[in-house]
Design an enzyme around this catalytic site. Structure first.
Site, PDB file in Angstrom:
ATOM      1  N   LYS A  54     -27.944  81.149 -14.510  1.00  0.00           N
ATOM      2  CA  LYS A  54     -27.190  81.797 -15.890  1.00  0.00           C
ATOM      3  C   LYS A  54     -26.396  83.251 -15.397  1.00  0.00           C
ATOM      4  O   LYS A  54     -25.059  83.490 -15.884  1.00  0.00           O
ATOM      5  CB  LYS A  54     -28.253  82.170 -16.572  1.00  0.00           C
ATOM      6  CG  LYS A  54     -28.197  81.189 -18.107  1.00  0.00           C
ATOM      7  CD  LYS A  54     -29.327  81.449 -19.160  1.00  0.00           C
ATOM      8  CE  LYS A  54     -29.412  80.133 -19.571  1.00  0.00           C
ATOM      9  NZ  LYS A  54     -31.005  80.114 -20.647  1.00  0.00           N
ATOM     10  N   GLN A  98     -35.403  84.055 -22.124  1.00  0.00           N
ATOM     11  CA  GLN A  98     -35.915  83.061 -21.528  1.00  0.00           C
ATOM     12  C   GLN A  98     -37.258  82.569 -22.044  1.00  0.00           C
ATOM     13  O   GLN A  98     -38.739  83.024 -21.596  1.00  0.00           O
ATOM     14  CB  GLN A  98     -35.787  83.038 -20.156  1.00  0.00           C
ATOM     15  CG  GLN A  98     -35.964  81.637 -19.303  1.00  0.00           C
ATOM     16  CD  GLN A  98     -34.725  80.889 -19.382  1.00  0.00           C
ATOM     17  OE1 GLN A  98     -33.582  81.225 -19.877  1.00  0.00           O
ATOM     18  NE2 GLN A  98     -35.382  79.229 -20.416  1.00  0.00           N
ATOM     19  N   ASP A 121     -26.984  83.082 -27.656  1.00  0.00           N
ATOM     20  CA  ASP A 121     -27.290  82.038 -27.905  1.00  0.00           C
ATOM     21  C   ASP A 121     -27.308  81.720 -29.280  1.00  0.00           C
ATOM     22  O   ASP A 121     -27.000  80.087 -29.217  1.00  0.00           O
ATOM     23  CB  ASP A 121     -28.630  82.221 -28.099  1.00  0.00           C
ATOM     24  CG  ASP A 121     -29.037  81.667 -26.045  1.00  0.00           C
ATOM     25  OD1 ASP A 121     -28.470  81.306 -25.692  1.00  0.00           O
ATOM     26  OD2 ASP A 121     -30.737  82.137 -25.943  1.00  0.00           O
TER      27      ASP A 121
END
Ligand code: NAD
Length: 302
Positions: A54, A98, A121
């Site tokens: 990422k 995460q 997200d």
């Protein structure tokens, strides 16, 4: 082979180039670049490799990227305080935590503490609600479903009036993609059916699908005879079925299979995504797009 391959690896390159160009233009016009922070707790090797990818992608498209690694024994309160700090930080447009988090931390509490306007997200209940309402309400569609829809659109597949069958009802893939395809607008306007483990005749539903989206996590669940000739088949499944030695690196790598019997399905379908190299590369790509959108919302240019 009769089906046209929809390659996520190629679409990823196109979108990342588009994002890079847009970031450069915004920097020139407004003196700002998107800021993305990834919070990693502990040193789980799989999490490290996801976060690294990422961060590398964010760097590639010109974002200001921060990797904030915290010790495995960080308290829930300290993690909440860290999120609060980034919520208030004007240079940060996207906050990622995460998963998985260690057992002493309630991940729902942590994810719900992220400012919905920085939740790139798209998992915060506010963003789930916005997705359900649809249209201009939607800020950050969840990344894997957004990637699926983008692939369908870029492949030129007609969605308006199409019979879409989604196999799987998870909160991260099945339910949101079904919701997105039924909305009004581009890449949507479909008639949608969701099937799952309690569905009586899976095959009969799949056979009706003009667009079949499979996210079950069961290797080769969908048989070739379940596919309508000419259908668009999007295989989201990523299943490790063994190991092999990579020809490129000489190292051991996982053998991956999708939820569809690809070799036979590609002779029947009109369009199909491979595994790997299909939906997989789209998730991080859409994360970058959401982070760019977050800055654009803030600047009032989206
Ligand atoms: P999940 O386990 O949360 O949900 C699977 C769903 O499939 C469930 O709703 C279940 O009812 C349904 N299902 C399972 N077996 C079934 C069967 N035999 N018949 C009918 N329905 C069945 O999984 P998920 O998180 O939605 O992920 C699904 C798959 O997609 C996994 O292989 C996962 O690795 C993959 N995935 C890939 C990406 C990506 O490529 N970027 C992202 C997310 C998930």
């Amino acid at each position: 082979m009769s089906a046209k391959l929809i390659k996520g690896t190629e679409i990823r390159e196109q979108i990342l180039e588009e994002i890079t160009a847009e970031v450069a233009k915004i920097k020139e016009d407004h003196g700002k670049v998107p800021g993305l922070v990834t919070i990693l707790v502990g040193e789980n090797p799989a999490s490290i490799s996801y976060v690294t990818l990422k961060i590398k992608t964010a760097h590639r498209v010109g974002f200001n990227e921060i990797q904030d690694t915290q010790p495995i024994d960080i308290s829930e309160d300290d993690l909440l305080a860290l999120i609060d700090k980034y919520n208030k930080d004007d240079s940060i447009n996207g906050i990622l935590v995460q998963l998985p988090l260690p057992k002493h931390i309630d991940d729902k509490k942590i994810l719900n503490a992220i400012d919905p306007d920085k939740d790139v997200d798209g998992f915060h209940p506010v963003n789930v609600g916005r997705l359900m309402i649809g249209g201009d309400e939607v800020k950050f569609p969840p990344c894997t479903p957004a990637g699926i829809q983008e692939m369908i659109v870029r492949a030129g597949v007609e969605t308006s009036g199409a019979e879409v069958v989604v196999v799987g009802r998870s909160n991260i893939v099945g339910k949101p993609i079904a919701n997105m395809m039924v909305q009004k607008g581009k890449g949507a306007n479909s008639t949608v059916t969701i099937v799952h483990t309690r569905t009586k005749d899976l095959a009969a539903h799949c056979k009706r699908a003009d667009i079949l989206i499979v996210a079950a996590g069961v290797p080769e669940l969908v048989k070739p005879e379940w596919i309508k000739p000419g259908a668009c088949v999007i295989d989201v499944g990523v299943n490790r079925v063994g190991e092999k030695i990579s020809e490129k690196t000489g190292k051991k790598v996982a053998v991956l299979r999708g939820d569809v019997d690809f070799e036979k399905a590609k002779e029947i379908a009109g369009y199909i995504t491979p595994v790997p190299g299909g939906v997989g590369p789209m998730t991080i790509t859409m994360l970058m797009l959401n982070t760019l959108k977050s800055l654009k919302f803030k600047l009032g240019i989206e």
